[in-house]
Every structure is written in structure tokens, then in C-alpha cells.
Write a protein that holds these residues in place. Structure first.
Motif, PDB file in Angstrom:
ATOM      1  N   GLN A  12       0.816  -1.210   0.000  1.00 30.80           N
ATOM      2  CA  GLN A  12       0.000   0.000   0.000  1.00 30.80           C
ATOM      3  C   GLN A  12       0.851   1.262   0.000  1.00 30.80           C
ATOM      4  O   GLN A  12       0.318   2.350  -0.060  1.00 30.80           O
ATOM      5  CB  GLN A  12      -0.916   0.024   1.223  1.00 30.80           C
ATOM      6  N   LYS A  33      -0.453   8.203  -5.713  1.00 29.91           N
ATOM      7  CA  LYS A  33      -1.644   7.491  -5.230  1.00 29.91           C
ATOM      8  C   LYS A  33      -2.553   7.099  -6.390  1.00 29.91           C
ATOM      9  O   LYS A  33      -3.070   5.982  -6.430  1.00 29.91           O
ATOM     10  CB  LYS A  33      -2.402   8.353  -4.223  1.00 29.91           C
ATOM     11  N   GLU A  34      -2.747   8.012  -7.325  1.00 28.40           N
ATOM     12  CA  GLU A  34      -3.627   7.731  -8.461  1.00 28.40           C
ATOM     13  C   GLU A  34      -2.990   6.757  -9.446  1.00 28.40           C
ATOM     14  O   GLU A  34      -3.621   5.810  -9.897  1.00 28.40           O
ATOM     15  CB  GLU A  34      -3.996   9.031  -9.175  1.00 28.40           C
ATOM     16  N   ARG A  35      -1.749   6.978  -9.805  1.00 26.76           N
ATOM     17  CA  ARG A  35      -1.085   6.186 -10.844  1.00 26.76           C
ATOM     18  C   ARG A  35      -0.757   4.774 -10.381  1.00 26.76           C
ATOM     19  O   ARG A  35      -0.842   3.828 -11.144  1.00 26.76           O
ATOM     20  CB  ARG A  35       0.182   6.911 -11.279  1.00 26.76           C
ATOM     21  N   TYR A  36      -0.360   4.624  -9.113  1.00 29.87           N
ATOM     22  CA  TYR A  36       0.090   3.322  -8.620  1.00 29.87           C
ATOM     23  C   TYR A  36      -0.826   2.722  -7.552  1.00 29.87           C
ATOM     24  O   TYR A  36      -0.477   1.707  -6.950  1.00 29.87           O
ATOM     25  CB  TYR A  36       1.534   3.410  -8.126  1.00 29.87           C
ATOM     26  N   SER A  37      -1.971   3.334  -7.327  1.00 29.15           N
ATOM     27  CA  SER A  37      -2.974   2.817  -6.392  1.00 29.15           C
ATOM     28  C   SER A  37      -2.404   2.525  -5.011  1.00 29.15           C
ATOM     29  O   SER A  37      -2.718   1.506  -4.394  1.00 29.15           O
ATOM     30  CB  SER A  37      -3.640   1.562  -6.963  1.00 29.15           C
ATOM     31  N   SER A  39      -1.976   3.699  -1.004  1.00 32.43           N
ATOM     32  CA  SER A  39      -2.753   4.442  -0.008  1.00 32.43           C
ATOM     33  C   SER A  39      -1.918   5.485   0.703  1.00 32.43           C
ATOM     34  O   SER A  39      -2.434   6.516   1.128  1.00 32.43           O
ATOM     35  CB  SER A  39      -3.334   3.477   1.031  1.00 32.43           C
TER      36      SER A  39
END
Length: 133
Positions: A12, A33-37, A39
Motif C-alpha cells: 500500500q 496514489k492515483e497512478r500506482y494505487s 494508499s
């Protein structure tokens, strides 16, 4: 050992090696956070850090590497980003020079042979993240 003492280890986490400039923190964190998911993003900061990593000051580079290793070993980070940005007071050079620093810094991080993906990022004059390498 209490549960609060255990080390969180999962994928995460990501790691951002970024300038101390407060204007670039959110764009880089949000992009990762957006590109690699992820947290959470561990942040390692220094003024003009892309220049520091592209030079030959072994002591400074080793300190940055040590910080990255904490993120990888304690949090299981599997992505490391090195960022440079427009208007950097710690590295007041042209965009082209920044891009060269980011590319060289990325190669240095890759040479550590860590089990992570390494990306170079440029934050432009509109505080938007551009992928460099």
C-alpha cells in the motif's frame, strides 16, 4: 510486542524523494496514489534533492538511500519516485538541467538493485506532474 508495535508491511506504500518545497508535495503524493494505487506515500525531502542524487557526494546519497530502505523494509514500498520542479530554490537551474538531474538520479536509484519500480517526475510551472523516466 503489542499490535501497535508491529511493522506494517504491504504494498500500500510508495516512496517520494522530493524537494522540501511545500508546493510540490501534494501534486507528487496525489500522482503516486492515483497512478500506482497506493494508499500512503513515505516522503524523503531535501532542498533540490534531484541535484543531490545526481552528484557524487557519497555521504548525502547514502543517507537518502538509508531513508529509502526504511520505507521499503518497514512499509513494503514498491515504487520510488524522484522529483524535480519548476522554480526550485534549492536547485535553481533550467528545466533541461533538472530533467538531466532527474534522469541521472533515477539511474543511481536503479543501481541500488532494490525490488522497486523507479520513476522520475517533473513538476511543471502549473504544479502538474510529468513522467520523465
Amino acid at each position: 510486542m503489542k499490535s501497535s508495535d508491529t511493522v506494517m508491511k504491504d504494498s500500500q506504500f510508495g516512496t517520494a524523494i522530493n524537494c522540501i518545497d511545500g508546493r510540490v508535495q501534494s501534486p507528487v503524493l496525489n500522482w503516486l496514489k492515483e497512478r500506482y494505487s497506493v494508499s500512503y506515500v513515505d516522503t524523503i525531502t531535501a532542498p533540490g534533492v534531484n541535484r543531490i542524487l545526481s552528484e557524487t557526494n557519497i555521504d548525502k546519497i547514502e543517507q537518502l538511500k538509508s531513508n529509502v530502505m526504511v520505507s521499503i523494509n518497514a512499509h513494503g514500498s514498491d515504487i520510488v519516485a524522484i522529483a524535480g520542479h519548476h522554480g526550485c530554490a534549492g536547485n535553481p537551474v533550467t528545466k533541461d538541467e533538472h530533467l538531466n538531474h532527474i534522469r541521472k538520479a533515477s539511474e543511481i536509484i536503479k543501481s541500488w538493485n532494490l525490488p522497486v519500480k523507479v520513476v522520475g517526475l517533473w513538476i511543471n510551472e502549473n504544479w502538474e506532474v510529468e513522467l520523465v523516466s
